[in-house]
Design a protein around this motif. Structure first.
Motif, PDB file in Angstrom:
ATOM      1  N   THR A 193       0.831  -1.209   0.000  1.00  0.00           N
ATOM      2  CA  THR A 193       0.000   0.000   0.000  1.00  0.00           C
ATOM      3  C   THR A 193       0.861   1.253   0.000  1.00  0.00           C
ATOM      4  O   THR A 193       0.608   2.200  -0.758  1.00  0.00           O
ATOM      5  N   LEU A 228       2.429   1.742  -3.396  1.00  0.00           N
ATOM      6  CA  LEU A 228       1.500   2.176  -4.438  1.00  0.00           C
ATOM      7  C   LEU A 228       1.006   3.605  -4.237  1.00  0.00           C
ATOM      8  O   LEU A 228       0.845   4.359  -5.195  1.00  0.00           O
ATOM      9  N   ALA A 229       0.770   3.972  -2.984  1.00  0.00           N
ATOM     10  CA  ALA A 229       0.126   5.266  -2.713  1.00  0.00           C
ATOM     11  C   ALA A 229       1.071   6.307  -2.126  1.00  0.00           C
ATOM     12  O   ALA A 229       0.748   7.502  -2.129  1.00  0.00           O
ATOM     13  N   LEU A 258      -6.338   3.988  -2.200  1.00  0.00           N
ATOM     14  CA  LEU A 258      -5.821   3.326  -3.397  1.00  0.00           C
ATOM     15  C   LEU A 258      -6.658   3.599  -4.638  1.00  0.00           C
ATOM     16  O   LEU A 258      -6.312   3.120  -5.726  1.00  0.00           O
ATOM     17  N   VAL A 263      -4.908   4.678  -8.110  1.00  0.00           N
ATOM     18  CA  VAL A 263      -3.476   4.385  -8.225  1.00  0.00           C
ATOM     19  C   VAL A 263      -3.208   3.561  -9.481  1.00  0.00           C
ATOM     20  O   VAL A 263      -4.088   2.850  -9.978  1.00  0.00           O
ATOM     21  N   ASP A 264      -2.008   3.660  -9.964  1.00  0.00           N
ATOM     22  CA  ASP A 264      -1.626   2.926 -11.173  1.00  0.00           C
ATOM     23  C   ASP A 264      -1.105   1.557 -10.758  1.00  0.00           C
ATOM     24  O   ASP A 264       0.082   1.381 -10.451  1.00  0.00           O
ATOM     25  N   ALA A 265      -1.999   0.585 -10.724  1.00  0.00           N
ATOM     26  CA  ALA A 265      -1.625  -0.768 -10.317  1.00  0.00           C
ATOM     27  C   ALA A 265      -2.532  -1.757 -11.020  1.00  0.00           C
ATOM     28  O   ALA A 265      -3.676  -1.448 -11.363  1.00  0.00           O
ATOM     29  N   LEU A 295      -3.823  -5.424  -6.806  1.00  0.00           N
ATOM     30  CA  LEU A 295      -4.758  -4.849  -5.841  1.00  0.00           C
ATOM     31  C   LEU A 295      -5.603  -5.926  -5.169  1.00  0.00           C
ATOM     32  O   LEU A 295      -5.910  -5.830  -3.972  1.00  0.00           O
TER      33      LEU A 295
END
Length: 487
Positions: A187, A190-191, A202, A205-207, A212
């Motif tokens: 987390t 990603l953030a 989240l 977010v680019d995932a 995720l």
């Protein structure tokens, strides 16, 4: 509304923490030691209640203490969801403190100083978690709660106690040191932050969806206190603890911390939009529905009253998660208010189990025939709390189950409405026979003078039974808070 910068969230935690220290200092002065917990509980509840008007109006209280890393602070934030948990915990600590004194004195339990100190520390951790502003602070208090309740589980220090406490710690600490730690690290990666965000940290977010999804299930099973199967076995094993501890574990602090953490993840880490977009809501709903039904079936097979209540708790916790992941506003409200409804009713049931044991030494339901005529207040309260667990009006359980049922229809998921109805029938099947046996079973050999009510144990359980009915008639406070979370 701008957040109010206030020290009150810290004070609420500090009151319980200082109470734990005071209990240790007063080890040799029993009367003063025992007075500490009720007074601290009243003070904590007063602090929490003082923040309620602002939170009910849509405001928040913030307090940031220090920065750990960029984007990670040790900080408090009092919002509507946290206020639900904190209100329940602080209010029930008052009655639990009084009950514990009566229970421990009557049975002349050993290590009472350790017991009351750990009990107070556990409430400090619970309220600290309720007021956590981010995942880092929440997990710190989550871990502290596991550690300070461990001595409570092994309180009797016999073979059964050590076995149960080991399972308790292995499940809770093992899950948090593996999958939960991985979820936190991912987390943050990603953030760039661990703060709770309305709409989800989240979200956006680019995932990849796969990543995720992995993070989500790491949280769901990492917060093992929520007892979603298969991470539930620690909970029945912890029944070796004294009954006040069981009440703490199953109604006030530990399990509620687990489901509270899951709700934080759904609402403020992922956000309902992302949970829906990834299809995680429906997947989780099926998983917790399995838990609801299977735990109820297990409860039906248990003759030991505390074990039956333990499996009931496993089932009822998943109602809370089910309401959140159905993602309809009405269902989410139902899940949130079930935190309070279950707490008021389940603590009553455990208090009653302890009262029966104090008065008669009985643990098994099959041995309780006729005991309701000796302990009418205890078994009357047990019956009222049972009705709430089943969902009979005008009890608290009816209100939360009504919202959950309506939410299932609103979400267009009739299968989960069926789960709720079937589980309520199962609730009746394992709760009502206890009251029937107690009131209408054939008398046992004990004389009426041998088995009688114990005032310091009976008064708190009657009070919590009244709370179960009062919330059913006047649910406005918790409904307003829950609606504030959903908005």
């Amino acid at each position: 509304m701008d957040p109010v910068i206030s020290i009150r969230p810290l004070l609420a935690v500090a009151v319980a923490g200082l109470a734990a220290l005071a209990v240790l200092v007063l080890n040799n002065r029993e009367k003063l030691r025992d007075l500490v917990s009720p007074l601290a509980a009243i003070a904590m509840f007063a602090i929490v209640a003082s923040m309620a008007p602002t939170v009910l109006a849509g405001g928040t209280f913030d307090l940031r203490l220090f920065e750990i890393l960029p984007g990670i602070d040790f900080a408090f934030r009092v919002d509507a969801l946290g206020m639900v948990f904190a209100t329940v915990s602080s209010l029930l600590w008052i009655v639990a403190a009084i009950y514990s004194i009566g229970y421990m004195r009557h049975l002349n339990e050993h290590a009472q100083t350790r017991f009351f100190a750990c009990f107070a520390a556990s409430l400090a951790a619970a309220v600290g978690g309720a007021f956590a502003a981010n995942l880092f602070t929440l997990v710190i208090f989550y871990e502290v709660l596991s550690l300070v309740t461990y001595p409570l589980v092994y309180h009797h220090e016999d073979e059964e106690g050590w076995t149960g406490s080991r399972k308790y710690l292995v499940y809770l600490m093992g899950a948090s040191k593996s999958v939960l730690l991985a979820a936190l690290a991912l987390t943050y990666h990603l953030a760039g932050s661990l703060d709770f965000v309305p709409g989800g940290l989240l979200a956006g977010v680019d995932a990849s969806p796969a990543l995720l999804t992995v993070v989500y299930f790491c949280y769901l099973f990492g917060f093992a206190k929520a007892a979603v199967m298969p991470m539930h076995a620690w909970l029945p094993a912890a029944m070796v603890a004294p009954t006040p501890v069981s009440a703490l574990l199953h109604a006030v602090a530990v399990v509620k911390m687990g489901v509270f953490c899951v709700l934080r993840v759904v609402f403020h880490v992922f956000g309902t939009g992302l949970v829906d977009g990834l299809g995680l809501g429906i997947a989780t709903a099926y998983l917790v529905s399995f838990t609801i039904l299977m735990a109820s079936i297990y409860a039906l097979t248990r003759d030991d009253l505390k074990a039956r209540l333990a499996y009931s708790t496993v089932s009822q916790l998943s109602y809370i998660v089910l309401g959140a992941v159905l993602l309809s506003p009405v269902a989410m409200v139902g899940g949130i208010i079930h935190i309070a409804a279950h707490a008021f009713s389940k603590i009553t049931l455990f208090f009653c189990a302890g009262s029966i044991y104090c008065a008669s030494g009985k643990r098994n339901i099959s041995d309780m025939a006729g005991i309701g005529r000796r302990l009418p207040w205890t078994m009357g309260a047990f019956f009222v709390a049972s009705l709430s667990m089943i969902g009979v009006p005008p009890t608290a359980g009816f209100v939360s189950k009504w919202y959950l049922a309506l939410g299932s229809v609103e979400a267009g998921e009739i299968a989960f409405l069926v789960v709720l109805l079937v589980s309520s029938v199962l609730n009746a099947a394992y709760f009502l026979p206890v009251s029937y046996v107690a009131f209408f079973g054939t008398e046992t050999q004990e004389s009426p003078a041998t088995v009688r009510e114990i005032p310091m144990v009976t008064i708190p359980l009657v009070a919590t039974a009244i709370l179960s009915v009062s919330m059913g008639i006047f649910p406005g406070y918790f409904l307003t808070l829950a609606e504030g979370v959903v908005r």
